[in-house]
Design a protein around this motif. Structure first.
Motif, PDB file in Angstrom:
ATOM      1  N   GLY A   9       0.791  -1.330   0.066  1.00  0.00           N
ATOM      2  CA  GLY A   9       0.040  -0.244  -0.158  1.00  0.00           C
ATOM      3  C   GLY A   9       0.742   1.305   0.073  1.00  0.00           C
ATOM      4  N   ILE A  10       1.783   1.303   0.745  1.00  0.00           N
ATOM      5  CA  ILE A  10       2.625   2.414   0.813  1.00  0.00           C
ATOM      6  C   ILE A  10       3.341   2.755  -0.554  1.00  0.00           C
ATOM      7  N   GLU A  11       3.658   1.662  -1.173  1.00  0.00           N
ATOM      8  CA  GLU A  11       4.541   1.886  -2.537  1.00  0.00           C
ATOM      9  C   GLU A  11       3.672   2.222  -3.512  1.00  0.00           C
ATOM     10  N   VAL A  12       2.131   1.702  -3.475  1.00  0.00           N
ATOM     11  CA  VAL A  12       1.103   2.257  -4.210  1.00  0.00           C
ATOM     12  C   VAL A  12       0.958   3.683  -4.322  1.00  0.00           C
ATOM     13  N   PHE A  13       0.906   4.070  -3.257  1.00  0.00           N
ATOM     14  CA  PHE A  13       0.634   5.461  -2.841  1.00  0.00           C
ATOM     15  C   PHE A  13       1.684   6.510  -3.088  1.00  0.00           C
ATOM     16  N   LYS A  14       2.822   5.991  -3.307  1.00  0.00           N
ATOM     17  CA  LYS A  14       4.011   7.007  -4.004  1.00  0.00           C
ATOM     18  C   LYS A  14       3.661   7.167  -5.283  1.00  0.00           C
ATOM     19  N   ASN A  15       2.875   6.592  -6.054  1.00  0.00           N
ATOM     20  CA  ASN A  15       2.619   6.979  -7.581  1.00  0.00           C
ATOM     21  C   ASN A  15       1.310   7.339  -7.892  1.00  0.00           C
ATOM     22  N   ILE A  16       0.654   8.038  -6.428  1.00  0.00           N
ATOM     23  CA  ILE A  16      -0.700   8.753  -6.627  1.00  0.00           C
ATOM     24  C   ILE A  16      -0.347  10.358  -6.250  1.00  0.00           C
ATOM     25  N   PRO A  17      -0.561  11.179  -7.091  1.00  0.00           N
ATOM     26  CA  PRO A  17      -0.481  12.433  -7.012  1.00  0.00           C
ATOM     27  C   PRO A  17      -1.244  12.919  -5.666  1.00  0.00           C
ATOM     28  N   ALA A  18      -0.356  13.344  -4.901  1.00  0.00           N
ATOM     29  CA  ALA A  18      -1.031  13.728  -3.388  1.00  0.00           C
ATOM     30  C   ALA A  18      -2.247  14.623  -3.412  1.00  0.00           C
ATOM     31  N   ASP A  19      -2.575  15.420  -4.425  1.00  0.00           N
ATOM     32  CA  ASP A  19      -3.750  16.350  -4.278  1.00  0.00           C
ATOM     33  C   ASP A  19      -4.741  15.492  -5.361  1.00  0.00           C
ATOM     34  N   ALA A  20      -4.729  14.367  -6.028  1.00  0.00           N
ATOM     35  CA  ALA A  20      -5.612  13.926  -6.676  1.00  0.00           C
ATOM     36  C   ALA A  20      -6.809  13.499  -6.007  1.00  0.00           C
ATOM     37  N   PRO A  21      -8.118  13.620  -6.734  1.00  0.00           N
ATOM     38  CA  PRO A  21      -9.283  12.776  -6.072  1.00  0.00           C
ATOM     39  C   PRO A  21      -8.977  11.540  -6.237  1.00  0.00           C
ATOM     40  N   LEU A  22      -9.381  10.848  -4.932  1.00  0.00           N
ATOM     41  CA  LEU A  22      -8.903   9.361  -4.832  1.00  0.00           C
ATOM     42  C   LEU A  22     -10.300   8.679  -4.451  1.00  0.00           C
ATOM     43  N   ILE A  23     -10.600   7.617  -4.915  1.00  0.00           N
ATOM     44  CA  ILE A  23     -11.561   6.590  -4.580  1.00  0.00           C
ATOM     45  C   ILE A  23     -11.111   5.333  -4.016  1.00  0.00           C
ATOM     46  N   VAL A  24     -11.353   4.970  -2.864  1.00  0.00           N
ATOM     47  CA  VAL A  24     -10.852   3.415  -2.167  1.00  0.00           C
ATOM     48  C   VAL A  24     -12.245   2.664  -2.584  1.00  0.00           C
TER      49      VAL A  24
END
Length: 549
Positions: free
Chosen positions: A80-95
Motif C-alpha cells: 500500500g505504501i508503495e502504491v501511494f507513492k505513485n498517486i499524486p497527493a492532491d488527486a481526487p481518490l476513490i477507495v
C-alpha cells in the motif's frame, strides 16, 4: 573538511491530472480470500468508472492487477505504501471496496493524502464489501482524516450517481444525520440512578479486559488507547495467543470431551465429516473445547472482567476458529470449567463478557452491558454482528446482521436446541472449527457502537427489533451471504439504510435483547446514563424513548 554524507534522493511531486480520479482497492492479507472476491471487485470498479466517465471525468487505476496473483488487490501495508507513492497527493481518490479488506494496507497512504477521498462499496451480500467499507470508514474517523462515502447495489440508483457528481464537483459529500440527537439532561429516575451508580463503581473499583493480541485483521478502529480506556476505569491485560495455544496443550482430552458432551446433552448439533480441509471434524471440535477451557483458566489467572481473542491472523493456521469459544463465553448457561486444581467452577452461573476479534469498542460496550443487564435482572448475553447487508421486506428495511459464528445460544428461540455447529469456510478459516449457527429470535433489542472520534470516545445507541421472517426468506438471505454463520434480521427504529450507513463508524454493531419494549427503553436509558457518567459522549440514534418516570 568535505562532507561525504550520502544524501537521500527525494521523490519529485507528481501533479494531479485535470479531471482525473485515481482508484485503488484494499485487499485481504489472505490470498485464499482475495481470489474469490476479485470478480466482485472488478464489477464494482466497472460501475464506478462508468458513472465517473458519464460525468466527463476519467479514472486512473493506481496500479495494474498482478497476473501472477490473479487479482488486483493491495495485499499488505508495504504494498500500500508503495502504491501511494505513485498517486499524486492532491488527486481526487476513490477507495473501492467489494471485499473484506485490511484497512491498515491503505491507512498510511490515506493519512498523508491531501486530495479529497471517497470510499465506495457494493451493497450486496455475496461478499463482505459493505463490512470492509464500514471498517475503513471507522479507521479514517479515528485518525481524523476527512472523507466521503457511498454505496450502491448496481450503480443505477440516483443516490449513487448524484452522490458521485456532487463529490466530483465539490470534493465532499454529506449524508442525512437528522436521526442523531445528543443526550438530553436526564431526570433522577431509577434507571438513571442505576446507570450512574454502576459507572461510579467501575470508576472506583476498575476493571481489566484481556487482549489476546491486538489489532485483528487490520482493524485500526478497534484499538482504543490506554489513556482513553483508563479514564473509564478500564485497563488492558495484554496477553499473547502463544500463551493461549500453550495452555490448550495442557488441557486433557477428557476435559475437552466433557465440554462436547455437555453441549450435545443441551441439544446442540454438529454437521460432522471426515475431511479436515473442508468439513467439521471431531478433532477440530476437541481443540475448540480446549481453547474454551484454556481461555477461562487464563482469564482466571489474570482476574479479567472481559476477554477478547484475535485469532485472525495469529492462530488461523494452527488452531480451529475461536468463534464457538467466544459465543459460549457470552452465554450465562454454558459448559462448566473448573480451575486447574478442580476446586472452583470459573464464573459459575455467569457469562464472561467476550469481545470477538478483540474489538475494544465492543469490549467497553460488552462490559457495560453485562453489568447493567445483570443488575436489571435480564439476560446479559451480548454479541457483536457484522453489518453485513439488507433489503426491504414487506414494507420495512430488514438488515442482515451476521457474525462469523460467535452468537450466544440464548439469542436463539430454542437456545442450544436451536444451535448448529457448521464448519467455518476454508477461504477464511483453513484450520476449520465450528460456528454457533442459528436464527436469532424475534424480540426487542438495544444496539450500540463505541468508537473513537476527535480524540475522544463516543457511543451511538438506538432501539431495534429482531423480526421473524418467513423461513424461506431467512434461508434466502443466509444463502446470499454465509449460511454457516448465525443471522439476525434487524429492523432499526427510525433509522433508514442510508442514514445508518452514512453515520456508523465500524464494521461491527453490538446487539443485546431486552425482555420487552418497555424494558428495552428502560435499559437504554440506564445505559445512556452509565456511559454519560463515564464521560463518553452519547448520541441517540433514531426513535428512542428515554424513560422519565
Amino acid at each position: 573538511m568535505t562532507s561525504t554524507y550520502q544524501m537521500p534522493a527525494l521523490r519529485e511531486k507528481t501533479p494531479a491530472p485535470e479531471k482525473t480520479v485515481y482508484l485503488t482497492p484494499s485487499g485481504d492479507s489472505r490470498e485464499s480470500a482475495n481470489l474469490p472476491a476479485w470478480p466482485y471487485q472488478q464489477e464494482l470498479e466497472r460501475l464506478v468508472t462508468e458513472v465517473i466517465e458519464a460525468a466527463g471525468w476519467s479514472v486512473q487505476r493506481a496500479f495494474e492487477p498482478d497476473a501472477e496473483f490473479g487479482h488486483g488487490f493491495i495485499r499488505s501495508q508495504r504494498m500500500g505504501i508503495e502504491v501511494f507513492k505513485n498517486i499524486p497527493a492532491d488527486a481526487p481518490l476513490i477507495v473501492a471496496t467489494a471485499n473484506w479488506q485490511y484497512s491498515h494496507h491503505v491507512l498510511a497512504g490515506l493519512r498523508s493524502h491531501r486530495g479529497p477521498v471517497l470510499t465506495v462499496a457494493n451493497f450486496v451480500g455475496a461478499w463482505p464489501g459493505l463490512v470492509g467499507l464500514l471498517n475503513l470508514n471507522g479507521g479514517l474517523t479515528k485518525m481524523g482524516r476527512e472523507y466521503s462515502s457511498l454505496w450502491t447495489v448496481d450503480g443505477s440508483d440516483d443516490f449513487f450517481r448524484d452522490g458521485i457528481a456532487t463529490w466530483l464537483n465539490t470534493g465532499t459529500l454529506e449524508h442525512d444525520a437528522s436521526h442523531v440527537k445528543p443526550l438530553p439532561a436526564l431526570p433522577e429516575t431509577a434507571e438513571v440512578q442505576l446507570g450512574r451508580a454502576l459507572a461510579d463503581q467501575l470508576l472506583a473499583d476498575k476493571a481489566i479486559i484481556g487482549i489476546f493480541d491486538e489489532g485483528c485483521m487490520g482493524m485500526y478502529n478497534a484499538i482504543i488507547d490506554d489513556e482513553m480506556l483508563n479514564a473509564l476505569g478500564i485497563y488492558k491485560e495484554r496477553l499473547s495467543q502463544s500463551a493461549l495455544w500453550a495452555e490448550m496443550q495442557e488441557v486433557t482430552d477428557e476435559e475437552a470431551d466433557a465440554i462436547g458432551t455437555w453441549l450435545t446433552d443441551a441439544g446442540m448439533t454438529f454437521k460432522l465429516g471426515t475431511d479436515e480441509a473442508t468439513e467439521l471434524t471431531e478433532t477440530q471440535l476437541r481443540w475448540q473445547y480446549k481453547m474454551y477451557i484454556a481461555a477461562l483458566r487464563i482469564s482466571d489467572d489474570f482476574g479479567l472482567d472481559a476477554v477478547g481473542i484475535q485469532y485472525q491472523q495469529g492462530m488461523k493456521d494452527v488452531a480451529p476458529a475461536s468463534d464457538l469459544v467466544e459465543g459460549l463465553l457470552n452465554n450465562v448457561q454454558r459448559p462448566p470449567v473448573t480451575s486447574r486444581d478442580g476446586s472452583r467452577v470459573l464464573w459459575e452461573g455467569e457469562a464472561l463478557p467476550n469481545f470477538n476479534e478483540v474489538d475494544e469498542g465492543v469490549a467497553v460496550d460488552a462490559l457495560v452491558t453485562n453489568r447493567l443487564w445483570t443488575a436489571m435482572g435480564m439476560d446479559p448475553a451480548t454479541t457483536l454482528h457484522d453489518v453485513r447487508w439488507g433489503e426491504e421486506y414487506d414494507g420495512q428495511y430488514v438488515w442482515v446482521w451476521e457474525i462469523s459464528g460467535s452468537v450466544p445460544p440464548s439469542h436463539f428461540a430454542d437456545g442450544y436446541k436451536g444451535a448448529e455447529g457448521w464448519r467455518q469456510g476454508p477461504a477464511f478459516f483453513p484450520a476449520g472449527g465450528s460456528t454457533i449457527n442459528g436464527i436469532s429470535k424475534p424480540g426487542e433489542i438495544v444496539w450500540s457502537r463505541v468508537y473513537v472520534q476527535d480524540e475522544g470516545l463516543h457511543v451511538d445507541m438506538g432501539r431495534g427489533t429482531v423480526v421473524d421472517l418467513p423461513a424461506e426468506e431467512t434461508q434466502r438471505r443466509k444463502d446470499a451471504t454465509n449460511p454457516e454463520w448465525p443471522i439476525a434480521s434487524v429492523v432499526l427504529h427510525g433509522v433508514t439504510r442510508d442514514q445508518f450507513m452514512g453515520r456508523h463508524k465500524a464494521n461491527h454493531a453490538q446487539l443485546v435483547y431486552a425482555d420487552d419494549a418497555d424494558a428495552a427503553d428502560r435499559a437504554l436509558t440506564a445505559k445512556a446514563a452509565f456511559f454519560d457518567r463515564l464521560g463518553v459522549t452519547v448520541h441517540l440514534c433514531g426513535d428512542v424513548s428515554l424513560v422519565t418516570d
